[in-house]
Design an enzyme around this catalytic site. Sequence first.
Site, mmCIF file in Angstrom:
data_model
loop_
_atom_site.group_PDB
_atom_site.id
_atom_site.type_symbol
_atom_site.label_atom_id
_atom_site.label_comp_id
_atom_site.label_asym_id
_atom_site.label_seq_id
_atom_site.Cartn_x
_atom_site.Cartn_y
_atom_site.Cartn_z
ATOM 1 N N TYR A 60 -15.189 -11.411 -0.736
ATOM 2 C CA TYR A 60 -15.746 -9.974 -1.075
ATOM 3 C C TYR A 60 -16.814 -10.217 -2.045
ATOM 4 C CZ TYR A 60 -11.804 -7.226 1.083
ATOM 5 O OH TYR A 60 -11.140 -6.695 2.109
ATOM 6 N N ASP A 83 -6.407 -2.523 -8.194
ATOM 7 C CA ASP A 83 -6.966 -2.885 -6.730
ATOM 8 C C ASP A 83 -7.276 -4.377 -7.332
ATOM 9 O OD1 ASP A 83 -8.026 -1.728 -4.122
ATOM 10 O OD2 ASP A 83 -9.472 -3.518 -4.550
ATOM 11 N N ARG A 110 -6.802 12.176 -6.391
ATOM 12 C CA ARG A 110 -8.010 11.565 -6.422
ATOM 13 C C ARG A 110 -8.968 12.661 -6.204
ATOM 14 N NH1 ARG A 110 -9.115 8.057 -1.236
ATOM 15 N NH2 ARG A 110 -8.945 10.597 -0.599
ATOM 16 N N ARG A 119 -3.165 6.440 -0.349
ATOM 17 C CA ARG A 119 -3.524 7.430 0.630
ATOM 18 C C ARG A 119 -2.741 7.926 1.606
ATOM 19 N NH1 ARG A 119 -7.118 2.856 3.026
ATOM 20 N NH2 ARG A 119 -5.190 1.979 2.857
ATOM 21 N N ARG A 142 0.829 -1.354 0.022
ATOM 22 C CA ARG A 142 -0.027 -0.129 -0.020
ATOM 23 C C ARG A 142 0.758 1.119 0.110
ATOM 24 N NH1 ARG A 142 -5.509 -0.329 0.408
ATOM 25 N NH2 ARG A 142 -6.271 -2.437 0.411
HETATM 26 O O1 CP3 Z 1 0.629 0.516 -3.196
HETATM 27 C C1 CP3 Z 1 -0.365 -0.094 -3.325
HETATM 28 O O2 CP3 Z 1 -0.397 -1.176 -2.674
HETATM 29 C C2 CP3 Z 1 -1.446 0.448 -4.204
HETATM 30 C C3 CP3 Z 1 -2.112 -0.504 -4.978
HETATM 31 C C4 CP3 Z 1 -3.340 -1.312 -4.018
HETATM 32 C C5 CP3 Z 1 -4.499 -0.875 -3.793
HETATM 33 N N1 CP3 Z 1 -5.243 -1.875 -3.200
HETATM 34 C C6 CP3 Z 1 -5.156 0.488 -3.786
HETATM 35 C C7 CP3 Z 1 -6.330 1.032 -3.057
HETATM 36 C C8 CP3 Z 1 -3.224 -2.462 -3.753
HETATM 37 C C9 CP3 Z 1 -2.152 -3.561 -4.026
HETATM 38 C C10 CP3 Z 1 -4.431 -3.130 -3.288
HETATM 39 C C11 CP3 Z 1 -4.724 -4.570 -2.789
HETATM 40 C C12 CP3 Z 1 -6.125 -4.734 -1.938
HETATM 41 N N2 CP3 Z 1 -7.036 -4.189 -2.155
HETATM 42 C C13 CP3 Z 1 -5.988 -5.697 -1.010
HETATM 43 C C14 CP3 Z 1 -4.760 -6.630 -0.497
HETATM 44 C C15 CP3 Z 1 -3.940 -5.869 0.263
HETATM 45 C C16 CP3 Z 1 -4.469 -5.835 1.852
HETATM 46 O O3 CP3 Z 1 -4.430 -4.588 1.992
HETATM 47 O O4 CP3 Z 1 -4.878 -6.502 2.222
HETATM 48 C C17 CP3 Z 1 -7.073 -5.621 -0.716
HETATM 49 C C18 CP3 Z 1 -7.888 -6.719 0.456
HETATM 50 C C19 CP3 Z 1 -7.900 -4.843 -1.114
HETATM 51 C C20 CP3 Z 1 -9.489 -4.506 -1.261
HETATM 52 C C21 CP3 Z 1 -9.731 -2.940 -0.966
HETATM 53 N N3 CP3 Z 1 -9.642 -1.817 -1.879
HETATM 54 C C22 CP3 Z 1 -10.139 -2.465 0.328
HETATM 55 C C23 CP3 Z 1 -10.649 -3.340 1.602
HETATM 56 C C24 CP3 Z 1 -10.402 -1.182 0.071
HETATM 57 C C25 CP3 Z 1 -11.020 -0.131 0.984
HETATM 58 C C26 CP3 Z 1 -10.341 0.044 2.473
HETATM 59 C C27 CP3 Z 1 -8.897 0.696 2.024
HETATM 60 O O5 CP3 Z 1 -7.990 -0.011 2.400
HETATM 61 O O6 CP3 Z 1 -8.977 1.683 1.788
HETATM 62 C C28 CP3 Z 1 -10.078 -0.819 -1.151
HETATM 63 C C29 CP3 Z 1 -9.470 0.572 -1.637
HETATM 64 C C30 CP3 Z 1 -8.293 1.074 -2.186
HETATM 65 N N4 CP3 Z 1 -7.507 0.166 -2.906
HETATM 66 C C31 CP3 Z 1 -7.642 2.286 -2.014
HETATM 67 C C32 CP3 Z 1 -6.708 1.976 -2.499
HETATM 68 C C33 CP3 Z 1 -5.543 3.230 -2.245
HETATM 69 C C34 CP3 Z 1 -8.441 3.386 -0.773
HETATM 70 C C35 CP3 Z 1 -9.329 4.025 -1.694
HETATM 71 C C36 CP3 Z 1 -8.714 5.614 -2.135
HETATM 72 O O7 CP3 Z 1 -7.833 5.805 -1.868
HETATM 73 O O8 CP3 Z 1 -9.408 6.181 -2.869
#
Ligand code: CP3
Length: 345
Positions: A153, A76, A39, A30, A26
């Site tokens: 999910y 994602d 964003r 954010r 991550r």
């Molecule tokens: O550097 C990075 O890792 C960015 C790329 C990335 C995102 N999601 C962007 C994202 C990666 C590798 C993920 C993987 C991801 N997404 C996982 C596996 C890793 C982990 O954390 O367990 C999972 C379970 C998800 C599903 C997901 N996507 C959730 C649960 C959420 C909402 C909660 C949260 O963490 O914000 C997302 C949204 C998401 N994916 C955001 C980002 C940057 C947040 C939304 C935003 O910033 O607008």
Amino acid sequence: MKIKNDLLLRAATGVVIERVPVWMMRQAGRILPQYRALRAKAGSFKNVVKDPSLACEVTLQPVDELGVDAAIIFSDILVISEAMNLNYEIIEKKGVFFEETVATKKDVEQLKVVNDLEEIGYTIEAIKLVKQELGDKIPLIGFAGCPWTLFAYMTEGKGSKTFAKARTMLYQTPEVAHELLAMITQSTIFYLKEQIKAGVDIVQIFDSHAGILSPALFHTFALPYIREICEAITEVPIIVFAKGVGYAMEELNSLPCQVLGLDWTMSPQLVRNQIGMEKSLQGNLDPCLLYANPAYIQKATASMLNAFGHQKHIANLGHGLEPTTPLDGIKCFIDTVKAYEYVAS
Ligand code: CP3
């Protein structure tokens, strides 16, 4: 193209390294004010993901800002659900939301196996752009969710502490569950292969919710599909990150992958003693530790590095960065890894 800083690839494949590489789950997103501004301008998270040039920009943001040894493509894990015909939304401050979920055989039949670029082309384009921009500087990591985590999910419809609905389905209609898991697996293999063709140098698969399964369920509904993906992806090294399943390290060690990710509840020494030196390991500082003072972060990072030993290790956190993590804490972690000199044991 020979990558100049290929520490990550060498650490992953067990080639001798002069310093342990570091990146963070991550890291793109954010935590960076630049991302939050971008964003806001784009209107939503999905607008960023679906616009290759914006996704490329966000992927590169942490590279210069933080000095990490690898970039990870901004996307994602849920893009695959959408490509299979199940739309997801990310609701600000609430997280994942699916308007429709999968519950029955009929629902599964409405889904498709992803086998063309139509629905995932934006991420593939973003990868090509990132590779052009990065040149031979550092490797680019591609990724996907593991079938069980995506299944969780798609059936639960949102994030959950227990994923009780998803787990119940494994007991009530196991054959429907296997059908859906197999479709996700095929889609994921296609998706990862397209990422590799577009230029990613290594891939990570995330089983973020493996830890809510009983060992028996993990063995039956998660591991076989991870294995299928590992067997299919032979072009680049694979990192398997299954969170919360420290008990399964021996089974994970039997996968045809190069790297196993450890979460912060796992002990590097215990894992090494258990599985030996064949695989490289990644991890595993508690992401919350980055809120501590610099002296604390330095000490904890040093002790983590020593616990892993200085070969076959990729420094990372034990899970993704928390959104409000202070940049100073993050930089302190990275700088400590890069400057660390191992204590001979
Ligand atoms: O550097 C990075 O890792 C960015 C790329 C990335 C995102 N999601 C962007 C994202 C990666 C590798 C993920 C993987 C991801 N997404 C996982 C596996 C890793 C982990 O954390 O367990 C999972 C379970 C998800 C599903 C997901 N996507 C959730 C649960 C959420 C909402 C909660 C949260 O963490 O914000 C997302 C949204 C998401 N994916 C955001 C980002 C940057 C947040 C939304 C935003 O910033 O607008």
